[in-house]
Design an enzyme around this catalytic site. Structure first.
Site, PDB file in Angstrom:
ATOM      1  N   ASP A   1      40.179  43.148  45.280  1.00  0.00           N
ATOM      2  CA  ASP A   1      40.621  41.962  46.008  1.00  0.00           C
ATOM      3  C   ASP A   1      39.388  41.217  46.542  1.00  0.00           C
ATOM      4  O   ASP A   1      38.464  40.944  45.789  1.00  0.00           O
ATOM      5  CB  ASP A   1      41.610  42.377  47.113  1.00  0.00           C
ATOM      6  CG  ASP A   1      42.233  41.193  47.848  1.00  0.00           C
ATOM      7  OD1 ASP A   1      43.144  40.567  47.296  1.00  0.00           O
ATOM      8  OD2 ASP A   1      41.798  40.905  48.972  1.00  0.00           O
TER       9      ASP A   1
ATOM     10  N   HIS B   1      49.131  43.965  42.213  1.00  0.00           N
ATOM     11  CA  HIS B   1      47.831  43.822  42.865  1.00  0.00           C
ATOM     12  C   HIS B   1      47.345  45.114  43.519  1.00  0.00           C
ATOM     13  O   HIS B   1      46.148  45.337  43.651  1.00  0.00           O
ATOM     14  CB  HIS B   1      47.944  42.719  43.926  1.00  0.00           C
ATOM     15  CG  HIS B   1      46.663  42.420  44.623  1.00  0.00           C
ATOM     16  ND1 HIS B   1      45.594  41.823  43.995  1.00  0.00           N
ATOM     17  CD2 HIS B   1      46.273  42.627  45.907  1.00  0.00           C
ATOM     18  CE1 HIS B   1      44.598  41.679  44.859  1.00  0.00           C
ATOM     19  NE2 HIS B   1      44.990  42.167  46.026  1.00  0.00           N
TER      20      HIS B   1
END
Length: 342
Positions: A120, A310
């Site tokens: 991220d 994610h």
């Protein structure tokens, strides 16, 4: 055998340490093989809304391979300082400052060279750190976050949302100051974290949409998350309650200062270190097509992919770890090499 993730409360495999880096105190996880001997040092950089403990499934595997592991809470998170803006510059929450602090932490632990991994925002950090500190960072890996080269022209988040990445609209919401008005105590932080980690309401209501942001009005009805729960969730709530979420959202408020500092890297667009990029097939923000141009900037690029959202690190840890292990071994890293001072 399933991976036994690091327990956030008490785990003999890691130490919780602190260090003063460029004027601010950082908390970091520190782990070495039981023998005390290691081959190289791996740094792991988390993203949002995460913590160093986001790497709890990867740390044991890396230590087993013979690495020393260092995983800091980044500025604004958990046990690390959260300087206020203003009076401090928003650039404290930028990629250059994060790179400087990583280099300082490497020096603190006596590592001349490090292998640097991120996820991220942490993925974005490791690309820039590799460019700012090529003599310190020997290898790079990023989970979910593709490489984006420095640009001569400034593109605001609004420009990106109107153009190639409409799914970045949530960043405008996070930067606006609206979210922290509703997420401000232990219970609302708990509901917020559950929602961000995939939990839903009784009728399938989502707490987050990439093109809209956080649905704060839905947070009270959000149920349990499959990937952030139990004592790990308790730990996250405790750590996020130290500063609140405002400081973590400063990472979304410094796009211009990142661009300004990137101007010094325009002649360093090529990443020369060996690189592993692990794509998450179902990432709704960092979509697979965003990584198409990476090969032209990274001559020594290895690609991997996991069928995950994610949160690949904790959703599909075995798959991530298999790809990471194979790449590290293929680079001749870990127990395959003689012990060094790295």
């Amino acid at each position: 055998m399933p991976i036994e993730p690091i327990d956030p409360v008490s785990d003999p495999r890691v130490e919780h340490k602190t260090a003063k880096l460029n004027g601010y105190t950082y908390h970091y996880l520190y782990a070495t093989p039981t023998s005390g001997e290691y081959t190289q040092t791996v740094f792991l950089i988390h993203g949002w809304p995460d913590l160093s403990m986001g790497w709890r499934y990867q740390i044991p595997v890396l230590v087993e391979m013979g690495f020393r592991v260092v995983a800091p809470d980044m500025l604004g998170y958990g046990g690390t300082d959260a300087p206020k803006v203003p009076p401090n510059s928003i650039s404290l929450y930028g990629l250059k400052r994060a790179s400087d602090d990583i280099a300082a932490l490497a020096k603190e632990v006596g590592a001349q060279r490090i292998i640097l991994g991120g996820h991220d925002w942490g993925g974005f950090v490791v690309w820039r750190a590799a460019q700012w500190y090529p003599d310190v960072i020997s290898h790079v890996f990023s989970v979910c976050t593709p490489y984006t080269a420095p640009h001569e022209k400034y593109y605001s988040t609004e420009d990106l949302v109107k153009g190639p990445v409409p799914q970045f609209a949530y960043q405008l919401h996070l930067a606006s100051g609206e979210v922290e008005k509703s997420v401000k105590d232990g219970q609302s932080i708990r509901q917020f974290l559950k929602g961000m980690y995939g939990a839903r309401g009784p009728n399938g209501e989502l707490a987050f949409d990439p093109e809209k942001g956080v649905f704060v009005e839905r947070l009270p009805i959000i149920g349990e998350s499959k990937i952030l729960n139990g004592n790990v969730l308790d730990y996250y709530v405790k750590e996020y309650s130290k500063h609140g979420i405002h400081s973590t959202l400063n990472w979304y408020r410094q796009r211009r200062t990142n661009w300004e500092e990137d101007q010094a890297l325009l002649d360093k667009k090529v990443i020369k270190q060996p690189v592993l990029f692990i794509q998450a097939t179902y990432d709704s923000v960092l979509k697979p097509e965003m990584s198409k141009s990476m090969d032209s900037f990274i001559p020594n690029l290895t690609r991997g992919e996991v069928a995950a959202t994610h949160w690949a690190l904790t959703q599909k840890p075995e798959d991530v770890n298999t790809i990471l292990r194979q790449w590290l071994e293929g680079q001749g890293l870990g127990k395959t090499k003689e012990k060094s001072s790295l």
